[in-house]
Enzyme design. Structure first.
Site, short mmCIF file in Angstrom:
data_model
loop_
_atom_site.label_atom_id
_atom_site.label_comp_id
_atom_site.label_asym_id
_atom_site.label_seq_id
_atom_site.Cartn_x
_atom_site.Cartn_y
_atom_site.Cartn_z
N GLY A 94 0.80 -1.21 0.00
CA GLY A 94 0.00 0.00 0.00
C GLY A 94 0.83 1.26 0.00
O GLY A 94 0.32 2.36 -0.22
N CYS A 304 2.46 -15.78 -32.49
CA CYS A 304 1.81 -15.85 -31.18
C CYS A 304 0.69 -16.89 -31.19
O CYS A 304 -0.08 -16.98 -32.16
CB CYS A 304 1.26 -14.47 -30.80
SG CYS A 304 0.45 -14.43 -29.19
N CYS A 309 -4.52 -13.76 -31.80
CA CYS A 309 -3.71 -13.98 -33.00
C CYS A 309 -4.13 -15.23 -33.77
O CYS A 309 -3.99 -15.28 -34.99
CB CYS A 309 -2.23 -14.09 -32.60
SG CYS A 309 -1.56 -12.54 -31.97
N HIS A 335 -3.66 -11.08 -25.39
CA HIS A 335 -2.47 -11.10 -26.24
C HIS A 335 -1.26 -10.50 -25.52
O HIS A 335 -0.17 -11.09 -25.53
CB HIS A 335 -2.72 -10.32 -27.54
CG HIS A 335 -1.46 -10.06 -28.30
ND1 HIS A 335 -0.86 -11.00 -29.09
CD2 HIS A 335 -0.63 -8.96 -28.31
CE1 HIS A 335 0.28 -10.51 -29.58
NE2 HIS A 335 0.44 -9.26 -29.12
#
Length: 375
Positions: A94, A304, A309, A335
């Site tokens: 934090g 990919c 893709c 992706h």
């Protein structure tokens, strides 16, 4: 500690490949941790995040304490059950979020009082409260509570902040206590100053932590200044513990950090960029909003294996982004997260093979090519 461990399986100059062991599963390093700020990686299902290759997620103490509340998450079975993620989770302390609220906070030796950015309600965060929140969340790796000044800042300010963070680190260690199967990481501070970094590393090592983070970078100093610090800072920390660079970063930041001995990183960039129409590829960033993609039937990246893709064209991705359809952020985030995990996989393989220098050369040369030619 029982149930938590770290082993290095290969090194190549300073780059390290290894495994962090936790009761909830192993984390392959170098590791990239997707950021699940509010108990979700935006636009992704947890099982989809896992399918990208992620071994661990990051949760955000500040945001979760404000909404829905740490006590509520605890009553509902902890953060893993709450968000349906059964793998390891690291929670930040934090401190960084409170730093970014400088106009809404008051800093003392005890801790920080601040007003919520959501509703203006008043809260206090101390090392003890940060440890309590992270225990209620049930995270596997907790971070000690620190104070991080934005750069640039003068040396006296950075030195005072570092000294305060070291006192808070000792209080965090005491408050964390003995929790078998859970780890606590200390955070090195000191800005860009070698002597302050050394003092911080010495203080943290004397306290003793399960892992160590290099904090206070990627806060405005620029890439070269960050790399200059990473040329010396990681080696000041115990070599037999994981080293975590917080809040980094762009692909070339990550590659440079791993080359300098970093084992873990996190960043909102892949998911945030996905929602704004930017896709990472080996040949650089593609802006899918650009008109050149409107009639392009080719995939974002033919190398990919992600759904964006494998099943969709640039033309479709361009269309759904321009039409502001939710599937745009979903596909581009998937992706980008997959790109980041493939990047980590490539580095782990190259380190193990002793070919990391050549891998780095290929990485930079391919990025320099730029996107494929328009049709």
């Amino acid at each position: 500690m029982a149930g938590f461990g770290f082993s290095i399986v290969a090194t190549d100059v300073k780059a390290r490949a290894g495994t962090i062991r936790t009761p909830r599963g192993e984390i392959r390093t170098p590791a990239f941790m997707p950021v699940g700020t509010a108990a979700t990686v935006k636009a992704m299902l947890p099982e989809s995040v896992r399918a990208t290759g992620a071994d661990i997620l990051l949760g955000n103490t500040y945001h979760l304490m404000l909404r829905p509340g740490a006590e509520r998450i605890d009553r509902l079975g902890g953060l893993h059950r709450f968000m349906n993620w059964d793998r390891p989770i690291l929670t930040d302390s934090g401190g960084f979020q409170v730093m970014s609220l400088s106009g809404l906070r008051k800093l003392t030796e005890r801790g920080v009082t601040f007003r919520s950015h959501i509703d203006g309600s008043r809260h206090e965060l101390t090392p003890e409260r940060s440890m309590e929140i992270q225990r209620l969340l049930g995270s596997d790796i907790a971070m000690c509570f620190d104070e991080c000044p934005a750069l640039p800042a003068d040396r006296d300010r950075i030195a005072a902040s570092m000294a305060l963070s070291m006192r808070w680190a000792a209080r965090s260690r005491d408050a964390f206590g003995d929790r078998p199967g859970h780890a606590l990481f200390g955070i090195q501070q000191g800005g860009l100053d070698r002597d302050l970094r050394a003092q911080s590393a010495e203080a943290l090592t004397a306290i003793g932590f399960d892992g160590y983070a290099v904090g206070g970078l990627a806060v405005g100093e620029g890439q070269q200044a960050m790399f200059d610090v990473l040329d010396f800072a990681p080696s000041m920390l115990p070599a037999d513990r994981p080293r975590y660079l917080m809040g980094v970063g762009k692909p070339d930041d990550i590659v440079g950090a791993v080359a300098r001995g970093i084992d873990m990183m996190d960043c909102v960039l892949p998911s945030r960029s996905g929602r704004t129409g930017q896709a990472f590829t080996p040949r650089g960033v593609v802006n899918i909003k650009n008109a050149r993609h409107a009639d392009d039937p080719r995939p974002l990246d033919e190398t990919c294996d992600c759904p964006a893709c494998q099943s969709y064209s640039r033309a479709y991705l361009h269309h759904v982004f321009r039409a502001q359809e939710m599937i745009s952020g979903m596909l581009l985030t998937w992706h980008n997260l997959r790109y980041y995990q493939r990047l980590m996989e490539g580095m782990r393989t190259a380190i193990a093979a002793g070919t990391f220098a050549g891998w780095q050369d290929d990485f930079h040369a391919t990025r320099a090519l730029g996107d494929i030619e328009p049709l």
